[in-house]
Enzyme design. Structure first.
Site, PDB file in Angstrom:
ATOM      1  N   SER A  29       5.247  -0.140   1.301  1.00  0.00           N
ATOM      2  CA  SER A  29       5.369   1.366   1.044  1.00  0.00           C
ATOM      3  C   SER A  29       6.792   1.798   1.361  1.00  0.00           C
ATOM      4  CB  SER A  29       4.580   2.075   1.691  1.00  0.00           C
ATOM      5  OG  SER A  29       4.577   3.642   1.577  1.00  0.00           O
ATOM      6  N   TYR A  62      -0.096   5.047   9.048  1.00  0.00           N
ATOM      7  CA  TYR A  62       0.238   4.308   7.685  1.00  0.00           C
ATOM      8  C   TYR A  62       1.590   3.640   7.534  1.00  0.00           C
ATOM      9  CZ  TYR A  62       0.663   3.577   2.888  1.00  0.00           C
ATOM     10  OH  TYR A  62       0.778   2.881   1.556  1.00  0.00           O
TER      11      TYR A  62
END
Length: 231
Positions: free
Chosen positions: A123, A136
């Site tokens: 990400s 995350y």
């Protein structure tokens, strides 16, 4: 997702908790071939069952015994500020985003062809910061470290391991917020150099390029495909 490559095309084994039948239907409609298997990467027995099903599928459908491409694209984002984050959120995030790719790769390693390519989907949040995304982001940074380590370990077999780091993309991730919310899309589009959120094909095309022979000399790399978010 696991793919077994033929000479003229890429035959796909699509894996998801729901069986990925809709993905197979779409591939077939486009003229490709695919089979679906059930897989929950957070569940180790499910990984083993998916391994058996995938090997059975490529043997019966394409008379193949090895796998040329492995894409670890399952992910979960449980976003919360520090005061609201729970141990269960942490464990679930790392089970899916880090432990899953590790043990899925381990399970399929004996069946990867010489010169195979592995792509781990990370990400852009492993590079830039955003409130309430700490766990995350940490999981994706860990996945990138795992990618580099495996690239060094598997290099003698000619296996390339890289990571793709998408930015905001209009998928069903996080409840489809980046796909379905006009306000969210507008806000995130303003943060990208190219002025929009990504579409699934933007990421898929980058992965396809990365596993192709055109990227044969790249391994252990993190390649961001985010439209230039928060530069």
């Amino acid at each position: 997702m696991v793919a077994a490559a033929s000479i003229r095309s890429v035959n796909v084994i699509a894996a998801s908790r729901g069986g990925a039948g809709d993905v197979v239907d779409e591939i077939v409609e486009l003229g490709g071939e695919a089979v679906a298997v059930r897989l929950d990467v957070a569940n180790l027995p499910s990984i083993e069952a998916a391994r058996v099903a995938a090997l059975t599928g490529i043997r019966e459908k394409w008379n193949a015994t090895t796998i040329d491409v492995l894409v670890n694209n399952a992910g979960v984002g449980l976003f919360a500020p520090l005061g609201a984050m729970t141990a269960e959120d942490f464990d679930t995030t790392f089970a899916v985003n880090v432990r899953g790719p590790l043990f899925l790769t381990q399970a399929f390693l004996p069946h990867l062809a010489k010169g195979a390519a592995i792509v781990n989907v990370s990400s852009s949040l492993s590079r830039h910061v955003s409130p309430a995304t700490s766990v995350y982001a940490a999981s994706k940074k860990a996945l990138e470290a795992l990618t580099r380590s495996l690239a060094a370990e598997l290099g003698p077999r000619g296996i390339r391991v890289n990571s793709i780091a998408p930015g905001p993309t209009a998928t069903d991730f996080n409840g489809g917020a980046m796909r379905d919310s006009d306000a969210t899309r507008e806000t995130l589009s303003a943060q990208t150099a190219l002025g929009r959120v990504g579409e699934p094909d933007d990421i898929a095309d980058a992965i396809a390029a990365l596993v192709s022979g055109d990227f044969r000399w790249a391994t252990g790399e993190r390649i961001e495909v985010s439209g230039g978010v928060l530069l």
